[in-house]
Write an enzyme that holds these catalytic residues in place. Sequence first.
Site, PDB file in Angstrom:
ATOM      1  N   GLY A   1       0.824  -1.222   0.000  1.00  0.00           N
ATOM      2  CA  GLY A   1       0.000   0.000   0.000  1.00  0.00           C
ATOM      3  C   GLY A   1       0.847   1.256   0.000  1.00  0.00           C
ATOM      4  O   GLY A   1       0.622   2.175   0.784  1.00  0.00           O
ATOM      5  N   ALA A   2       1.828   1.308  -0.919  1.00  0.00           N
ATOM      6  CA  ALA A   2       2.826   2.393  -0.866  1.00  0.00           C
ATOM      7  C   ALA A   2       2.581   3.499  -1.887  1.00  0.00           C
ATOM      8  O   ALA A   2       3.429   4.365  -2.075  1.00  0.00           O
ATOM      9  CB  ALA A   2       4.231   1.815  -1.039  1.00  0.00           C
ATOM     10  N   VAL A   5      -3.378  -7.518  -1.436  1.00  0.00           N
ATOM     11  CA  VAL A   5      -2.821  -8.392  -0.390  1.00  0.00           C
ATOM     12  C   VAL A   5      -3.897  -9.064   0.472  1.00  0.00           C
ATOM     13  O   VAL A   5      -3.571  -9.918   1.294  1.00  0.00           O
ATOM     14  CB  VAL A   5      -1.791  -7.643   0.501  1.00  0.00           C
ATOM     15  N   ASN A  55       1.713  -2.457   5.442  1.00  0.00           N
ATOM     16  CA  ASN A  55       1.096  -1.150   5.711  1.00  0.00           C
ATOM     17  C   ASN A  55      -0.310  -1.047   5.134  1.00  0.00           C
ATOM     18  O   ASN A  55      -1.121  -0.261   5.626  1.00  0.00           O
ATOM     19  CB  ASN A  55       2.010  -0.068   5.108  1.00  0.00           C
ATOM     20  N   SER A  60      -2.447   0.139  14.754  1.00  0.00           N
ATOM     21  CA  SER A  60      -3.075   1.434  15.047  1.00  0.00           C
ATOM     22  C   SER A  60      -3.364   1.532  16.535  1.00  0.00           C
ATOM     23  O   SER A  60      -3.644   0.511  17.183  1.00  0.00           O
ATOM     24  CB  SER A  60      -4.395   1.583  14.292  1.00  0.00           C
ATOM     25  N   TYR A 106     -12.240  -2.603  12.385  1.00  0.00           N
ATOM     26  CA  TYR A 106     -10.867  -2.069  12.296  1.00  0.00           C
ATOM     27  C   TYR A 106     -10.096  -2.310  13.596  1.00  0.00           C
ATOM     28  O   TYR A 106      -8.932  -2.737  13.575  1.00  0.00           O
ATOM     29  CB  TYR A 106     -10.974  -0.578  11.978  1.00  0.00           C
ATOM     30  N   LYS A 118      -6.724  -4.532  13.968  1.00  0.00           N
ATOM     31  CA  LYS A 118      -5.484  -3.873  14.409  1.00  0.00           C
ATOM     32  C   LYS A 118      -4.976  -4.476  15.727  1.00  0.00           C
ATOM     33  O   LYS A 118      -3.763  -4.582  15.946  1.00  0.00           O
ATOM     34  CB  LYS A 118      -5.702  -2.365  14.534  1.00  0.00           C
ATOM     35  N   ILE A 131      -2.959  10.260  11.842  1.00  0.00           N
ATOM     36  CA  ILE A 131      -1.894  10.719  10.936  1.00  0.00           C
ATOM     37  C   ILE A 131      -2.542  11.387   9.722  1.00  0.00           C
ATOM     38  O   ILE A 131      -3.534  10.866   9.178  1.00  0.00           O
ATOM     39  CB  ILE A 131      -1.017   9.531  10.465  1.00  0.00           C
TER      40      ILE A 131
END
Length: 248
Positions: A13-14, A66, A92, A144, A157, A161, A190
């Site tokens: 995920g870049a 992925v 990521n 996270s 989520y 995580k 972030i």
Amino acid sequence: MGTLAGAVVIVTGAGKGIGRAIAEELGQQGAKVVVNYSRSKEEAEAVAASLLERGAAAAVAMQADVSDAVQAKRLIDETVHLFGRLDVLVNNAGINIDRTMKNMTVEDWDKVVQTDLSGYFYTIKAAMSYMMEQKEGKIINISSFVGQMGNFGHANYSAAKAGIIGFTKTAALELARFHVTVNAICPGFIETDMYTTVPEKVREAIVKRIPLGRVGTPQEIASAVSYLVLHGDYITGQTLNINGGIYM
Ligand code: NAP
């Protein structure tokens, strides 16, 4: 590891956000970087091109969803086929589908858990045999703070995580004798698309909850990844919190 010059790195995920910052941070130190994406082809190709200009020894954009075990394995195998080894895997890639449990469907649950937790297992499962053979490797899983403290509307989520944190410790135990370290990073809020899609009023309330009074930057996460890769030979099974103090 000491140096990233020539090291082979995959960042999932870049194409944008935190993953992009990590790819740039490791690439500009001379790594060979695989910029994985699922849908954001143009963005990932632009990241790979900019990495080459900034000093990466090599950089390629590689498509793989992925959350699919077959595609995750192809990502790892093609990387090793291309560059001969795999030194660093940064998991990521992540999504969120935020709803209260009352409104969350089984599909909402499955999709997030599949991407944010199972996808991490799929890539590590495929990468570990190469790293075990090399007797060297660094794996960093982006989790996270929501996995540590929960968050309204984040049942799927937060479960995924939190799962990453437990999985990281088990993987660290199983891979330690092969000198492969496995650590998790728990970012707070972030400044990326994932955060900026939150309504402005909610964001104002969020900032008031952060003791350091601001959201973090992708670069602040990337610097920590770089530290773990370069100086983390004796750090494994740990969870590094980079969250402005929102969870202590
Ligand atoms: P973002 O800007 O939305 O980026 C998410 C990335 O994940 C995108 O590049 C996306 O690529 C990729 N991705 C999603 N599903 C994928 C899949 N199935 N296969 C491959 N790639 C996939 O989010 P971000 O804020 O940078 O988040 C990065 C990581 O940090 C996530 O794991 C997230 O949970 C975590 N995190 C973020 C925050 C925050 O406040 N931003 C806080 C804590 C943790 P495509 O567009 O190609 O699908």
